[in-house]
Write a protein that holds these residues in place. Structure first.
Motif, PDB file in Angstrom:
ATOM      1  N   GLU A  62       0.824  -1.206   0.000  1.00  0.00           N
ATOM      2  CA  GLU A  62       0.000   0.000   0.000  1.00  0.00           C
ATOM      3  C   GLU A  62       0.864   1.264   0.000  1.00  0.00           C
ATOM      4  N   GLU A 267      -9.072   3.425   5.118  1.00  0.00           N
ATOM      5  CA  GLU A 267     -10.522   3.459   5.045  1.00  0.00           C
ATOM      6  C   GLU A 267     -11.072   2.158   4.461  1.00  0.00           C
ATOM      7  N   ASP A 268     -10.376   1.623   3.458  1.00  0.00           N
ATOM      8  CA  ASP A 268     -10.805   0.371   2.836  1.00  0.00           C
ATOM      9  C   ASP A 268     -10.816  -0.760   3.854  1.00  0.00           C
ATOM     10  N   TYR A 269      -9.760  -0.852   4.675  1.00  0.00           N
ATOM     11  CA  TYR A 269      -9.706  -1.919   5.678  1.00  0.00           C
ATOM     12  C   TYR A 269     -10.801  -1.744   6.727  1.00  0.00           C
ATOM     13  N   LYS A 271     -13.665  -0.322   6.429  1.00  0.00           N
ATOM     14  CA  LYS A 271     -14.967  -0.675   5.865  1.00  0.00           C
ATOM     15  C   LYS A 271     -15.135  -2.188   5.783  1.00  0.00           C
ATOM     16  N   LYS A 272     -14.061  -2.870   5.393  1.00  0.00           N
ATOM     17  CA  LYS A 272     -14.145  -4.330   5.267  1.00  0.00           C
ATOM     18  C   LYS A 272     -14.365  -4.994   6.619  1.00  0.00           C
ATOM     19  N   ASN A 289      -6.831  -5.892  -2.038  1.00  0.00           N
ATOM     20  CA  ASN A 289      -7.856  -5.172  -2.792  1.00  0.00           C
ATOM     21  C   ASN A 289      -7.306  -4.848  -4.171  1.00  0.00           C
ATOM     22  N   LEU A 292      -7.497  -1.200  -5.374  1.00  0.00           N
ATOM     23  CA  LEU A 292      -6.828  -0.144  -4.620  1.00  0.00           C
ATOM     24  C   LEU A 292      -6.038   0.828  -5.495  1.00  0.00           C
ATOM     25  N   SER A 295      -8.488   3.248  -6.911  1.00  0.00           N
ATOM     26  CA  SER A 295      -9.021   4.127  -5.867  1.00  0.00           C
ATOM     27  C   SER A 295      -8.018   5.204  -5.490  1.00  0.00           C
TER      28      SER A 295
END
Length: 305
Positions: A62, A267-269, A271-272, A289, A292, A295
């Motif tokens: 990331e 934020e992605d984590y 939300k998951k 993801n 990603l 995004s």
């Protein structure tokens, strides 16, 4: 806000100054000494750059993606900085004895001192290096201790990234502090299954005790409501830090936004983990993801973090 603290013989270490969401839910480039180090190691500039990029791609994907979206003139320094963080972060996993780990950390401390003694007027200290106490296999006593560690590691990396971008701004520093803390908390959560497989639990003890959860509950992959409540409380604190960071959005220079793109992955984590009702062991949380990169690009294009 950044302040100075006693550090190496060549200059001070630059450190950062330090509501739950509903359930259902600063461095001019390192080019100077970098050239000397590359020459001494027998690697050309392109070789060292490629090494840092590959190390980051394999160990911190990331951050690798986020660094690619930085301005071209800052990218090389950012990769070097993040790769250095990876080298420090994996010391605990690569050694079996604390003494050996301390020796490796002392090696990195001396390395940083040597780099900055070469040309101190142009080089602020890279980071407050990993504190020896973090080689102990002990859980954080409370969420504040985890946040303090995140401030001294993840937030410090963001302060340095801001310096790479030539940004000295109080609001940007405040945002970096909160984003770094959020990243530290999320990293602690994401690493729980891995640490658990090695019979280690680093989650804040105060929150575990509040819900009557023991370390054994996590080692046994217990998925009862009280275990998920622990994860909810910790994840909520990360969410709160992201919210605080974004509250500075209108005051932070637009030039600083690329340094904060890590918020997309965080934020992605979050939300998951909300979607799986805070089951820290759910297999979907360990999946990469594939959207990603898109995004991150969209958020960068929109100039938001």
């Amino acid at each position: 806000m950044a302040v100075s603290a006693p550090g190496s013989a060549c200059g001070p270490l630059r450190l950062g100054v330090p509501g739950l969401w509903a359930r259902g839910r600063r461095v001019p480039g390192l080019a100077g000494p970098g050239r000397n180090v590359a020459a001494a190691s027998g690697l050309g500039a392109s070789g060292t750059d490629a090494y840092c990029m590959e190390l980051l791609r394999k160990r911190d994907y990331e951050s690798y993606l986020c660094s690619l979206l930085l301005p071209a003139e800052s990218r090389s320094s950012a990769f070097a900085l993040r790769a250095f963080n990876v080298e420090l972060a994996q010391v605990k996993d690569l050694v079996s004895e604390k003494t050996i780990g301390l020796m490796r950390m002392q090696f990195w401390k001396k390395t940083v001192d040597d780099i900055y003694c070469d040309n101190p007027p142009h080089q602020p200290v890279a980071i407050e290096l990993w504190k020896e106490k973090n080689l102990d296999d002990k859980a954080y006593r409370n969420i504040q201790e985890l946040e303090s560690y995140a401030e001294n590691t993840q937030s410090s990396l963001l302060y340095l990234t801001l310096e790479i971008l030539g940004i000295k701004d109080l609001h940007a520093d405040h945002a970096a502090s909160h984003i770094g803390k959020a990243q530290g908390i999320v990293t602690c959560l994401r690493a729980m299954p891995y640490h658990g497989s090695r019979r280690r639990v680093f989650l804040p003890m105060d929150i575990c005790m509040l819900h009557g959860v023991s370390q054994e509950d996590f080692l046994r992959k217990n998925r009862d409501k009280n275990v998920r409540d622990v994860i909810y409380d910790i994840a909520s604190q990360a969410h709160l830090h992201l919210k605080h960071a974004r509250s500075f959005h209108k005051s932070v220079p637009v030039k600083a936004f690329p340094a904060f793109l890590q918020t997309v992955a965080l934020e992605d984590y979050l939300k998951k983990i909300q979607q799986v009702d805070f089951d820290i062991f759910h297999p979907s949380l360990q999946q990469k993801n594939t959207l990603l990169p898109l995004s991150l690009y969209i958020r960068s294009w929109r100039k938001r973090y």
